[in-house]
Enzyme design. Structure first.
Site, PDB file in Angstrom:
ATOM      1  N   THR A  47       0.713  -1.149  -0.102  1.00 32.08           N
ATOM      2  CA  THR A  47      -0.243  -0.179   0.058  1.00 32.08           C
ATOM      3  C   THR A  47       0.812   1.246   0.073  1.00 32.08           C
ATOM      4  O   THR A  47       2.163   1.319   0.568  1.00 32.08           O
ATOM      5  CB  THR A  47      -1.039   0.105   1.106  1.00 32.08           C
ATOM      6  OG1 THR A  47      -2.193   0.761   0.907  1.00 32.08           O
ATOM      7  CG2 THR A  47      -0.146   0.285   2.609  1.00 32.08           C
ATOM      8  N   GLN A  97      -1.098   4.763   6.662  1.00 37.74           N
ATOM      9  CA  GLN A  97      -0.646   3.581   5.938  1.00 37.74           C
ATOM     10  C   GLN A  97       0.793   2.932   6.047  1.00 37.74           C
ATOM     11  O   GLN A  97       0.794   1.678   5.639  1.00 37.74           O
ATOM     12  CB  GLN A  97      -0.706   4.301   4.541  1.00 37.74           C
ATOM     13  CG  GLN A  97      -1.865   5.080   3.913  1.00 37.74           C
ATOM     14  CD  GLN A  97      -3.025   3.872   3.968  1.00 37.74           C
ATOM     15  OE1 GLN A  97      -2.821   2.869   3.406  1.00 37.74           O
ATOM     16  NE2 GLN A  97      -4.124   4.342   4.682  1.00 37.74           N
ATOM     17  N   HIS A 104       0.320  -0.656   7.805  1.00 38.59           N
ATOM     18  CA  HIS A 104      -0.002  -1.970   7.207  1.00 38.59           C
ATOM     19  C   HIS A 104       0.893  -3.016   7.021  1.00 38.59           C
ATOM     20  O   HIS A 104       0.764  -4.265   7.144  1.00 38.59           O
ATOM     21  CB  HIS A 104      -0.596  -1.415   5.649  1.00 38.59           C
ATOM     22  CG  HIS A 104      -1.870  -1.188   5.384  1.00 38.59           C
ATOM     23  ND1 HIS A 104      -2.925  -2.215   5.710  1.00 38.59           N
ATOM     24  CD2 HIS A 104      -2.572   0.079   5.373  1.00 38.59           C
ATOM     25  CE1 HIS A 104      -4.316  -1.291   5.668  1.00 38.59           C
ATOM     26  NE2 HIS A 104      -3.931  -0.003   5.303  1.00 38.59           N
ATOM     27  N   GLU A 148      -1.526   5.123  -5.122  1.00 40.18           N
ATOM     28  CA  GLU A 148      -2.837   4.397  -4.961  1.00 40.18           C
ATOM     29  C   GLU A 148      -3.489   5.471  -4.274  1.00 40.18           C
ATOM     30  O   GLU A 148      -4.798   5.640  -4.480  1.00 40.18           O
ATOM     31  CB  GLU A 148      -2.460   3.130  -3.939  1.00 40.18           C
ATOM     32  CG  GLU A 148      -3.624   2.415  -3.535  1.00 40.18           C
ATOM     33  CD  GLU A 148      -3.095   1.351  -2.472  1.00 40.18           C
ATOM     34  OE1 GLU A 148      -4.014   0.521  -2.326  1.00 40.18           O
ATOM     35  OE2 GLU A 148      -2.064   1.400  -1.778  1.00 40.18           O
ATOM     36  N   HIS A 149      -3.313   6.013  -3.064  1.00 48.33           N
ATOM     37  CA  HIS A 149      -4.120   7.014  -2.523  1.00 48.33           C
ATOM     38  C   HIS A 149      -3.277   8.219  -2.620  1.00 48.33           C
ATOM     39  O   HIS A 149      -2.118   8.382  -2.235  1.00 48.33           O
ATOM     40  CB  HIS A 149      -4.151   6.469  -0.996  1.00 48.33           C
ATOM     41  CG  HIS A 149      -4.586   5.232  -0.871  1.00 48.33           C
ATOM     42  ND1 HIS A 149      -3.787   4.123  -0.423  1.00 48.33           N
ATOM     43  CD2 HIS A 149      -5.741   4.837  -0.617  1.00 48.33           C
ATOM     44  CE1 HIS A 149      -4.390   3.124  -0.149  1.00 48.33           C
ATOM     45  NE2 HIS A 149      -5.786   3.411  -0.430  1.00 48.33           N
ATOM     46  N   ASP A 158     -10.832   3.912   3.149  1.00 51.65           N
ATOM     47  CA  ASP A 158     -10.670   2.526   3.352  1.00 51.65           C
ATOM     48  C   ASP A 158     -11.839   1.857   4.068  1.00 51.65           C
ATOM     49  O   ASP A 158     -12.062   0.676   3.861  1.00 51.65           O
ATOM     50  CB  ASP A 158      -9.314   2.446   4.437  1.00 51.65           C
ATOM     51  CG  ASP A 158      -8.112   2.752   4.081  1.00 51.65           C
ATOM     52  OD1 ASP A 158      -8.018   2.332   2.781  1.00 51.65           O
ATOM     53  OD2 ASP A 158      -7.108   2.790   4.931  1.00 51.65           O
ATOM     54  N   GLU A 176      -5.648  -5.412 -47.627  1.00 54.87           N
ATOM     55  CA  GLU A 176      -5.029  -6.221 -46.340  1.00 54.87           C
ATOM     56  C   GLU A 176      -4.418  -7.770 -46.774  1.00 54.87           C
ATOM     57  O   GLU A 176      -4.236  -8.599 -46.102  1.00 54.87           O
ATOM     58  CB  GLU A 176      -5.848  -6.248 -45.217  1.00 54.87           C
ATOM     59  CG  GLU A 176      -5.982  -5.192 -44.645  1.00 54.87           C
ATOM     60  CD  GLU A 176      -6.735  -5.160 -43.003  1.00 54.87           C
ATOM     61  OE1 GLU A 176      -7.069  -6.365 -42.862  1.00 54.87           O
ATOM     62  OE2 GLU A 176      -6.555  -4.151 -42.484  1.00 54.87           O
ATOM     63  N   HIS A 229     -12.151 -12.441 -46.936  1.00 55.11           N
ATOM     64  CA  HIS A 229     -12.939 -11.498 -46.064  1.00 55.11           C
ATOM     65  C   HIS A 229     -14.092 -10.872 -47.200  1.00 55.11           C
ATOM     66  O   HIS A 229     -15.282 -10.827 -46.860  1.00 55.11           O
ATOM     67  CB  HIS A 229     -12.210 -10.522 -45.579  1.00 55.11           C
ATOM     68  CG  HIS A 229     -11.651 -10.873 -44.302  1.00 55.11           C
ATOM     69  ND1 HIS A 229     -10.617 -11.859 -44.310  1.00 55.11           N
ATOM     70  CD2 HIS A 229     -11.593 -10.614 -43.001  1.00 55.11           C
ATOM     71  CE1 HIS A 229     -10.220 -12.393 -43.058  1.00 55.11           C
ATOM     72  NE2 HIS A 229     -10.759 -11.298 -42.204  1.00 55.11           N
TER      73      HIS A 229
END
Length: 440
Positions: A240, A262, A265, A332-333, A366, A420, A425
């Site tokens: 985190t 944080q 964690h 992340e945050h 959170d 192509e 096709h």
């Protein structure tokens, strides 16, 4: 306790050169692949027996069965502390409000008269949701995974969380209670790579899934990378991280508290302050010491996290430069604690989630903001989003053309097919019109 990086006084480099100057945790998923490969192969070939044996080896728990009895799930809710239950119920309520608004609707576009393309959104059939159970207990992660899956309309939801020796080999009872609260009764006492492999390959106890989501340790991330393709994944979640962009108006008490929140964690958690204020930097450093001393998990998590190479106070010449730094970091945050915080936040390009002003801390997100806390880490926020209802949906295009609408565009299709060097096709259209290209 926390290092400094001084980027003042010179023009900031661009792109990767700036990213290389910023702190980041070492998280070598590639190296972990060789550790998880034999685990995943063993589960593939031996099923639940392999999951049980790897659980005994890695978690120290010998199980008779990996499937958690429904009675244990409902019993955990019945014995849950009433205050914890009320908090989880409020977290669920707020998460549903936000995630319900993310639902996608079928939309039809008329491309030409007689020719339409409809995009319909279909939930994946079955998902495996991983809830960590190592250093901490995360019933909030049950909420953050299950609610968007349910709001997307997923019919099959299975949860896996590591077995806990102190709870007789079951996942933590608060995790089981959260599952019961959300109506999920398919829960497995399985952790790490063996849980991801169980979801990917299926066993005699657990049907295979289409998608695996949820954070975990490096071995969970490595198993996701190894098995991606057989299953869809949300992301390879790493440690985190919080970044705070702040100026002299920020309160160092708040800033220090949020960095610590944080850091608790994991010893690899990243805590980064980006500021143009030397005074705030000094005041935050001073504030960290008493706040760390007054909390829990000091020596095993917080102190090594703050002192690690992944954490720092980054000094910049201006908030404009600070914005360049946080965009390069792609946290992340990301908290914005500046004057005119909303306007500054509006200029941010790369972040998993943005928390605006002094009264929107990461801890709120959170648990009870209504937002999702399963977010991209390791700089992946520059290309990936957090978990949402859309993570569990697939868009399918439905093409519906009449004869006249096809005839009108056939010459373009044939031209492009021949350009192509794929004449068959074009022939697929010519066959419908007697092998002649209709006139435009």
């Amino acid at each position: 306790m926390i290092s400094r990086i001084d980027l003042r006084g010179t023009a900031l480099p661009e792109g990767g050169a700036l990213r290389d100057l910023l702190p980041r945790a070492e998280f070598d998923v590639e190296a972990a692949l060789e550790t998880v490969r034999p685990i995943c192969q063993d589960v593939r070939h031996r099923g639940s027996a392999a999951v049980i044996e790897w659980g005994e080896k890695l978690d120290g728990v010998r199980l008779d069965s990996i499937r958690v009895p429904v009675g244990a799930i409902t019993g955990a809710l019945e014995s849950l502390d009433p205050d914890v239950r009320a908090a989880l119920e409020e977290s669920v309520r707020r998460a549903r409000l936000v995630h319900r608004e993310q639902r996608r609707t079928t939309h039809t576009t008329q491309v030409v008269p007689g020719g339409t393309v409809t995009e319909k959104w279909v939930p994946v059939e079955r998902v495996g949701l991983y809830v960590p159970g190592g250093r901490s207990v995360y019933p909030s992660s049950v909420v953050m995974n299950v609610v968007p899956a349910q709001e997307a309309g997923v019919e099959g939801i299975a949860v896996a969380s590591p077995p806990q020796k102190e709870f007789g080999g079951l996942p933590h009872p608060t995790i089981l209670a959260a599952c019961a609260l959300l109506g999920v009764d398919e829960v497995y006492a399985a952790g790490g790579a063996q849980a991801v492999a169980m979801f990917a390959y299926g066993t005699e106890d657990c049907l295979p899934v289409n998608l695996v989501t949820g954070p975990g340790n490096i071995y969970v991330a490595a198993a996701k990378r190894l098995l991606k393709g057989r299953i869809g994944i949300d992301a390879e979640a790493g440690p985190t991280e919080i970044a705070i962009l702040a100026d002299a108006s920020a309160d160092p008490v708040h800033v220090a508290a949020d960095l610590i929140s944080q850091a608790e964690h994991d010893p690899m958690a990243a805590a980064v302050l980006v500021t143009d204020s030397e005074e705030l930097a000094a005041a935050t450093e001073a504030e960290l010491k008493p706040q760390v001393a007054a909390t829990k998990h000091i020596t095993d998590r917080i102190e090594p996290a703050l002192a690690g190479r992944q954490s720092a106070i980054v000094l910049v010449s201006s908030i404009d430069d600070g914005l360049k730094v946080v965009d390069a970091y792609a946290a992340e945050h990301l908290e914005i604690q500046t004057e005119n915080a909303a306007a500054v936040a509006d200029r941010v390009r790369n972040a998993g989630a943005i928390f605006v002003g002094p009264w929107s801390p990461v801890s709120l997100g959170d648990y009870c903001a209504g937002s999702n806390h399963v977010l991209p880490t390791g700089g992946c926020a520059c290309h990936s989003s957090g978990l949402s209802v859309q993570s569990f949906l697939r868009g399918i295009h439905i093409v519906d053309y009449t004869r006249d609408a096809l005839a009108e565009v056939t010459h373009h299709v044939v031209t492009l097919a021949e350009a192509e060097d794929l004449p068959a096709h074009g022939a697929a259209l010519k066959a419908r019109f007697g092998w002649k290209v209709p006139q435009a």
